[in-house]
Design an enzyme around this catalytic site. Structure first.
Site, PDB file in Angstrom:
ATOM      1  N   SER A  66       0.802  -1.234   0.000  1.00  0.00           N
ATOM      2  CA  SER A  66       0.000   0.000   0.000  1.00  0.00           C
ATOM      3  C   SER A  66       0.832   1.280   0.000  1.00  0.00           C
ATOM      4  O   SER A  66       0.280   2.360  -0.224  1.00  0.00           O
ATOM      5  CB  SER A  66      -0.952   0.008   1.198  1.00  0.00           C
ATOM      6  N   LYS A  69       0.424   3.476  -3.052  1.00  0.00           N
ATOM      7  CA  LYS A  69      -0.794   4.234  -3.346  1.00  0.00           C
ATOM      8  C   LYS A  69      -0.577   5.736  -3.540  1.00  0.00           C
ATOM      9  O   LYS A  69      -1.120   6.319  -4.493  1.00  0.00           O
ATOM     10  CB  LYS A  69      -1.836   3.979  -2.253  1.00  0.00           C
ATOM     11  N   TYR A 191      -3.453  -3.695 -10.102  1.00  0.00           N
ATOM     12  CA  TYR A 191      -3.246  -3.255  -8.719  1.00  0.00           C
ATOM     13  C   TYR A 191      -2.345  -4.240  -7.969  1.00  0.00           C
ATOM     14  O   TYR A 191      -1.422  -3.830  -7.254  1.00  0.00           O
ATOM     15  CB  TYR A 191      -4.594  -3.106  -8.015  1.00  0.00           C
ATOM     16  N   TYR A 243      -5.070   4.988   7.485  1.00  0.00           N
ATOM     17  CA  TYR A 243      -6.381   4.330   7.611  1.00  0.00           C
ATOM     18  C   TYR A 243      -7.134   4.788   8.857  1.00  0.00           C
ATOM     19  O   TYR A 243      -7.219   5.990   9.125  1.00  0.00           O
ATOM     20  CB  TYR A 243      -6.215   2.811   7.578  1.00  0.00           C
ATOM     21  N   VAL A 261       1.481  -3.355   4.171  1.00  0.00           N
ATOM     22  CA  VAL A 261       1.435  -4.582   4.953  1.00  0.00           C
ATOM     23  C   VAL A 261       2.692  -5.439   4.802  1.00  0.00           C
ATOM     24  O   VAL A 261       2.832  -6.450   5.491  1.00  0.00           O
ATOM     25  CB  VAL A 261       0.183  -5.421   4.628  1.00  0.00           C
TER      26      VAL A 261
END
Length: 447
Positions: A66, A69, A191, A243, A261
């Site tokens: 992530s 992103k 992705y 998040y 992660v």
């Protein structure tokens, strides 16, 4: 050994402090990530001058996950503009986990580009043409952020693809609302491949520093994205990058950040630095336990919270030369004084400014000779910067080099390692040039 190693010392100190933390565990829902060494812990920092510092396992390769992103969001903004991207993806904190179903009522837009739903849409927005397929465009762009060519860990990609049913479900759900501009299978495959791009903590620090520097890679000096795009990405990172822990992170650490992660974590000090950590054990929000602890401690120790310190005006280091190049140097003295370097600083000195001064000290002085540090135009030195300068000067002299300090306001305080004339023992009517010249003569052996 060098004066600027004081920055490396700080990173190494953070690693030593938190290496024994045993909370958390590596991600196991992607089987290949579960194989990561739970004891690996690396930190890296890249300054706005392109200086790179690291400690621990900062060169160990791992996948972006992530942390990709923000950079793909930057690519989409660059290609399409904010208004067009915002038609498909919002910019509001969801307050939910990274893989939550968080879609805007009435439109079906994902809440933001930092959660999985929004990231899948953002990746799908990247233009896909026969001349430049979308994933090639993504890989090339992320490589420009890192300052080197990147590749894909095919084993992690295959592992992620085999276990990514929830992301596929998200894509089909978004598609049912009409807010996914491409086929769900193609969007999720792209992705997954984006998440499997391989980097190191040093790469991530460089990527973060590029955002900090307004879209310019401070190592390669290439403009990767516009300053406006970089600012927009940092705004979304600050509010959504961690998040459902984003608010607490911004309160305690105060820096735009993004976790992944695989154990990667980046934070950005705008106009100051990019910093990254790598440590696979994760907390409940999917962020690195050790990385979170280290960056929170770093922010507190060095006063890095965005709401604490405004950006410093102007340059910190105003002069790096030799004593005989000073306008006031009498021609008859230039032979001896030419062996002495001079580094002049100005303004208020904090962590970032101190790093620049330390690096200039290392780079100054003919053939590694003695150096005068001129603090005449410095208005303040905070406690963190004072400690860094003391440590750096101690390292400087321990490496066999000699230094003197012109410090008429006594801002630096006693520096045991600097035993030459400080300029404070000159007559009160002495000019700045007199003080620098006196120090230079002392270091050159004239006094």
């Amino acid at each position: 050994m060098s004066a600027a190693d004081a920055v490396t010392d700080s990173l190494a100190g953070l690693r030593d402090r938190f290496a024994a933390v045993r909370e958390g565990r590596p991600a196991d829902y992607i089987p290949q990530l579960a194989l990561a060494d739970p004891d690996a812990f690396g930190l890296a920092l890249v300054s706005m001058d392109g200086h790179r510092y690291s400690a621990g396992e900062a060169e160990v390769p791992f996948t972006l996950q992530s942390v990709s992103k923000p950079f793909v969001y930057a690519l989409a903004l660059s290609a399409l503009g904010l208004d067009e991207v915002s038609r498909w993806v919002g910019a509001e904190p969801s307050g939910e986990a990274f893989n939550a179903i968080s879609l805007e009522p009435g439109t079906g837009r994902p809440a933001n580009a930092m959660g999985n739903a929004g990231a899948i849409v953002t990746t799908a927005l990247v233009p896909d043409t026969p001349d430049e397929p979308a994933f090639d465009r993504i890989l090339h762009c992320l490589g420009r952020f890192a300052g080197r060519g990147l590749d894909v860990d095919e084993e992690v990609f295959a592992s992620e693809s085999a276990t990514g049913d929830r992301n596929r479900a998200l894509a089909y759900l978004i598609r049912s609302t009409g807010t996914l501009p491409v086929d769900p299978v193609r969007a999720v495959d792209r992705y997954f491949r984006q998440c499997a791009i391989r980097v190191t903590a040093v790469d991530l620090a460089t990527m973060a520093a590029t955002l900090a520097y307004g879209g310019v890679n401070p190592v390669t000096r290439e403009r990767v994205v516009s300053a406006e795009v970089a600012a927009g990405v940092l705004a979304v990172m600050a509010t959504c990058g961690m998040y459902d822990g984003s608010g607490d992170w911004l309160l305690r650490v105060g820096l735009p950040a993004k976790s992944g992660v695989s154990g990667g974590l980046i934070a950005v000090g705008p106009a100051r630095f990019g910093v990254a950590t790598y440590s696979p054990p994760l907390d409940a929000t999917g962020g690195s336990v050790r990385g979170h602890a280290a960056l929170e401690a770093m922010s507190r120790r060095y006063g890095l919270h965005l709401m604490l310190n405004p950006a410093l005006p102007g340059s910190t280091v105003t002069l790096v030369t030799t004593a005989d190049d000073l306008p006031s140097a009498p021609s008859g003295e230039r032979g001896l004084r030419g062996r002495v370097g001079v580094v002049a600083a100005q303004g208020a000195i904090d962590f970032t400014a101190a790093e620049r001064v330390l690096y200039a000290l290392d780079e100054s002085g003919p053939d590694g000779g003695p150096v005068v540090l001129d603090l005449h135009d410095v208005t303040a030195i905070d406690s963190v910067a004072r400690g860094m300068l003391h440590n750096g000067l101690a390292r400087f002299t321990a490496d066999g080099r000699r230094a003197a300090v012109v410090d008429p306001k006594d801002l630096l305080g006693p520096v045991d390692a600097v035993r030459e004339r400080t300029g404070r023992d000159l007559p009160r009517h002495a000019t700045r040039e007199d003080a620098v010249a006196g120090c230079a003569r002392a270091l050159a052996g004239e006094d």
